[in-house]
Design an enzyme around this catalytic site. Sequence first.
Site, PDB file in Angstrom:
ATOM      1  N   ASP A 114      -8.545   6.096   7.520  1.00 57.88           N
ATOM      2  CA  ASP A 114      -7.641   6.673   8.510  1.00 57.88           C
ATOM      3  C   ASP A 114      -8.382   7.825   9.203  1.00 57.88           C
ATOM      4  O   ASP A 114      -9.157   7.603  10.116  1.00 57.88           O
ATOM      5  CB  ASP A 114      -6.370   7.116   7.769  1.00 57.88           C
ATOM      6  CG  ASP A 114      -5.288   7.635   8.696  1.00 57.88           C
ATOM      7  OD1 ASP A 114      -5.333   7.350   9.885  1.00 57.88           O
ATOM      8  OD2 ASP A 114      -4.384   8.343   8.203  1.00 57.88           O
ATOM      9  N   VAL A 124       1.223   1.665   7.217  1.00 53.24           N
ATOM     10  CA  VAL A 124       1.337   0.348   6.593  1.00 53.24           C
ATOM     11  C   VAL A 124       1.433   0.438   5.069  1.00 53.24           C
ATOM     12  O   VAL A 124       0.972   1.396   4.449  1.00 53.24           O
ATOM     13  CB  VAL A 124       0.150  -0.571   6.987  1.00 53.24           C
ATOM     14  CG1 VAL A 124       0.190  -0.901   8.476  1.00 53.24           C
ATOM     15  CG2 VAL A 124      -1.192   0.068   6.626  1.00 53.24           C
ATOM     16  N   ASP A 169      -9.386   0.787   0.620  1.00 54.32           N
ATOM     17  CA  ASP A 169      -8.235   0.086   1.187  1.00 54.32           C
ATOM     18  C   ASP A 169      -8.126   0.305   2.689  1.00 54.32           C
ATOM     19  O   ASP A 169      -8.015  -0.629   3.460  1.00 54.32           O
ATOM     20  CB  ASP A 169      -6.934   0.519   0.491  1.00 54.32           C
ATOM     21  CG  ASP A 169      -6.774   2.036   0.398  1.00 54.32           C
ATOM     22  OD1 ASP A 169      -7.684   2.783   0.821  1.00 54.32           O
ATOM     23  OD2 ASP A 169      -5.724   2.493  -0.111  1.00 54.32           O
ATOM     24  N   LYS A 171      -5.469   4.757  -5.980  1.00 55.34           N
ATOM     25  CA  LYS A 171      -5.075   3.496  -6.540  1.00 55.34           C
ATOM     26  C   LYS A 171      -5.026   2.408  -5.471  1.00 55.34           C
ATOM     27  O   LYS A 171      -4.935   1.230  -5.783  1.00 55.34           O
ATOM     28  CB  LYS A 171      -3.658   3.611  -7.157  1.00 55.34           C
ATOM     29  CG  LYS A 171      -3.522   4.728  -8.141  1.00 55.34           C
ATOM     30  CD  LYS A 171      -2.029   4.983  -8.447  1.00 55.34           C
ATOM     31  CE  LYS A 171      -1.883   6.351  -9.078  1.00 55.34           C
ATOM     32  NZ  LYS A 171      -0.492   6.794  -9.088  1.00 55.34           N
TER      33      LYS A 171
END
Length: 186
Positions: free
Chosen positions: A104, A154, A101, A44
């Site tokens: 990582d 974050v 988004d 999401k």
Amino acid sequence: MSLHDDVEVILLDSQTVANRVAELGAQLSADYAGRDPVLVSVLKGALVFLADLMRAMDLPTSIDLMEVSSYGAGTETSGQVRILKDLSKPIEGRDVIVVEDIIDTGLTLNYLLGYLADRQPASIKICCLLDKPARRLAEISIDYRGFTIPDRFVIGYGLDYNERYRNLPYIGVLKPSVYGGAPPDG
Ligand code: IMP
Ligand code: MG
């Protein structure tokens, strides 16, 4: 008590994010002029970025959404991914832009890229808002990048901790006291 109280520091305020998203949208519009790419996002976390990015693009785009979950014990990303929601239309012959988004370890996206490539799109490019290179395990070539950020956990602008904070309008560092101890794994 407010959501903002759990933020240690604002890393990227909403105006900074908006300016960069506008730049990315303009760059994509120029690079894909005359084509109609499909934006593929992963639920999401990328939802807020996708919503803003698509409105910054002056192109006849379509969107598709996938949802995935990582396999494996514990909280570490395993790179083994299960598809919870698949593409709703074939991408064969399409120009695909994967809208993410944050990258990582890169393991999730690495799996997804293989999955998408098997469906014979005309092209695949990656557009991610945040690049956290410190923990990278899979080499990913990022075509469009919003910001490179340090190795901090974050939240906000779609990003969550335990499903919370997605609706913060900026990107901030979560106070370590909220998760207590070791930083959470993506
Ligand atoms: P990875 O690149 O496979 O390690 O996983 C990336 C996913 O982990 C992202 O799509 C996010 O959902 C999540 N993630 C990684 N870092 C963070 C972070 O700092 N805050 C929130 N979610 C994160
Ligand atoms: Mg994600």
